[in-house]
Design an enzyme around this catalytic site. Structure first.
Site, PDB file in Angstrom:
ATOM      1  N   HIS A   2      -2.960   6.937   3.073  1.00  0.00           N
ATOM      2  CA  HIS A   2      -3.406   5.665   2.495  1.00  0.00           C
ATOM      3  C   HIS A   2      -4.820   5.384   2.997  1.00  0.00           C
ATOM      4  O   HIS A   2      -5.106   5.507   4.191  1.00  0.00           O
ATOM      5  CB  HIS A   2      -2.448   4.549   2.897  1.00  0.00           C
ATOM      6  CG  HIS A   2      -2.999   3.179   2.637  1.00  0.00           C
ATOM      7  ND1 HIS A   2      -3.516   2.825   1.423  1.00  0.00           N
ATOM      8  CD2 HIS A   2      -3.145   2.093   3.442  1.00  0.00           C
ATOM      9  CE1 HIS A   2      -3.954   1.577   1.484  1.00  0.00           C
ATOM     10  NE2 HIS A   2      -3.748   1.110   2.701  1.00  0.00           N
ATOM     11  N   ASN A  28     -10.174   0.429  -0.437  1.00  0.00           N
ATOM     12  CA  ASN A  28      -8.718   0.434  -0.294  1.00  0.00           C
ATOM     13  C   ASN A  28      -8.125  -0.040  -1.616  1.00  0.00           C
ATOM     14  O   ASN A  28      -8.177  -1.229  -1.935  1.00  0.00           O
ATOM     15  CB  ASN A  28      -8.333  -0.504   0.858  1.00  0.00           C
ATOM     16  CG  ASN A  28      -6.842  -0.658   1.035  1.00  0.00           C
ATOM     17  OD1 ASN A  28      -6.058  -0.225   0.183  1.00  0.00           O
ATOM     18  ND2 ASN A  28      -6.434  -1.279   2.119  1.00  0.00           N
ATOM     19  N   CYS A  86       0.807  -1.229   0.000  1.00  0.00           N
ATOM     20  CA  CYS A  86       0.000   0.000   0.000  1.00  0.00           C
ATOM     21  C   CYS A  86       0.837   1.274   0.000  1.00  0.00           C
ATOM     22  O   CYS A  86       0.294   2.372  -0.106  1.00  0.00           O
ATOM     23  CB  CYS A  86      -0.982  -0.022   1.163  1.00  0.00           C
ATOM     24  SG  CYS A  86      -2.154  -1.397   1.036  1.00  0.00           S
TER      25      CYS A  86
END
Lengths: 73, 349
Positions: free
Chosen positions: B263, B293, B123
């Site tokens: 993030h 996400n 990520c």
């Protein structure tokens, strides 16, 4: 402060079917456990870190209360 | 961790164009429930703060989304493909294990025979790609594409409570080039802590555990997150730590930035980050509610969304910050000039 009572109160607010007996293990889904930890942080003014969870087995009111007491110490 | 500051070398870098690539298909929580997710749509929404996410069409691979993002970034930066001297693409869900997805994007974009390669930082991938691109321009290249793409939907097990509601697909790209000293990309830092190698991972499909019929039967080719609470705490602490390091390096604090663009793991994580950083809600960019996400692309997608909505004025400081599996983390202190903002602005729907 009765940590065990606080833990039970937080668990019952966030997780279904918490056993009446503090020592009885039960499954706390991981996303719900996050909610429980955050609620405990807010209520007890502490902050958990990932390393705190490394060896922790958080599957009963009793074990969770013991975990919190260690963190408060 | 060494924080890279172009100013220390006597020049500046700017992000001259940002682009995104999103699939058309919207997947709601009700859709996931209908597919067999072991949670109600309401529960998914309540626990994650996500109401929908985008999933790639069956024929759409990571390179297809990355291509959309790179093309938009090139158009907005007014750069031709022939001017790009390097492509750095972050992904953990490539078209194929080999060769790189960057090569597919390079070919489709019509870049010259320039270096094009993947980086893998889960990520944090976009920040890692940006850092490499910045260093490449700092050592003489004129314009470099930094991109990140993930198609995590291909790796999801819809029966897995821990991950099914979280992930969406998407891509982001930025053109990095020379700019005025002290503006644009002001400071950037990335780091890794390999103690989290198995925090969020796909067990089978690599050299340690090839995909076999047995592995597939056990769903070991799917994404797994063994200890969600620990990952959650680590990710927020990782973002806070690296964000503070980058800000400290400039003698700044969270109060000195207009926006923090983290993030987008889930809404709860963003709330925790805001709480411990002392950030008011309006200062934290949130896209996780509608995009989920998107792994390596998520903070970049959120940055593009903030610029396109006119939330950043020329010269205002923005902090991009990410943390991911591995563990990895990265943060970049940025500002944008008027041409970049104007090229990214979208009229309200």
């Amino acid at each position: 402060m009765n940590v065990r009572a606080v833990v039970r109160e937080v668990l019952e607010a966030n997780v279904d079917d918490v056993p009446a007996d503090d020592a009885t293990p039960f499954v706390i889904p991981s996303i719900a456990l996050v909610q429980v930890l955050e609620a405990l942080e807010t209520k007890l003014e502490l902050r958990f870190a990932a390393k705190d969870l490394a060896q922790a087995q958080l599957d009963s009111v009793e074990r969770l209360a013991r975990f919190v007491v260690q963190r408060l110490a | 961790m060494k924080i890279f500051k172009p100013r220390a070398l006597g020049f500046g870098l700017r992000l001259s164009g940002l682009g995104i690539g999103l699939p058309e298909r919207r997947v709601t929580n009700a859709d996931l429930q209908a597919m067999g997710a072991p949670m109600s749509a309401d529960e998914m929404g309540k626990l994650t703060g996500i109401t929908e996410r985008r999933w790639a069409a069956p024929e759409q691979a990571a390179s297809d989304l990355a291509l959309l993002a790179c093309r938009e970034a090139l158009t907005r930066s007014k750069r031709a493909p022939a001017e790009i001297e390097r492509l750095v693409l972050g992904t953990v869900s490539p078209d194929h294990p080999s060769p790189s997805t960057a090569c597919a994007v390079q070919h489709a974009l019509g870049l010259g025979q320039v270096p094009a390669f993947d980086v893998s930082a889960a990520c944090s991938s976009f920040v890692f790609a940006l850092e490499l691109a910045a260093r490449s321009v700092a050592t003489g290249e004129q314009a470099v594409l930094a991109a990140a793409v993930d198609v995590r939907s291909r790796y999801l097990d819809v029966s897995d409570r821990a991950t099914v509601a979280l992930f969406g697909d998407g891509a982001v790209a930025a053109v990095v080039e020379r700019g005025p000293v002290g503006e644009g990309l002001i400071a950037i830092g990335v780091g890794s802590d390999g103690s989290g190698v198995k925090s969020v991972y796909v067990p089978a499909g690599g050299s340690r555990e090839p995909v076999t019929a047995e592995a597939i039967a056990q769903k070991r080719h799917r994404l797994t997150m063994q200890d969600g609470p620990a990952v959650y705490l680590q990710a927020v602490d990782g973002m806070l730590d690296i964000a503070k390091q980058v800000l400290d390096s400039e003698g700044l604090g969270f109060d000195d930035v207009k926006l923090v663009v983290p993030h987008q793991a889930n809404k709860r994580m963003l709330d925790r980050l805001a709480r411990f950083a002392g950030l008011p809600p309006e200062k934290v960019v949130i896209t996780v509610d509608t995009l989920g996400n998107t792994s390596g692309a998520s903070c970049g997608l959120a940055l593009e969304r903030a610029l396109s909505q006119g939330r950043v004025a020329p010269g205002e400081k923005v902090l991009l910050v990410a943390a991911g599996a591995g563990y990895t983390a990265g943060a970049a202190l940025l500002s944008f000039d008027a041409p970049t903002i104007a090229a990214t602005l979208r009229p309200p729907p």
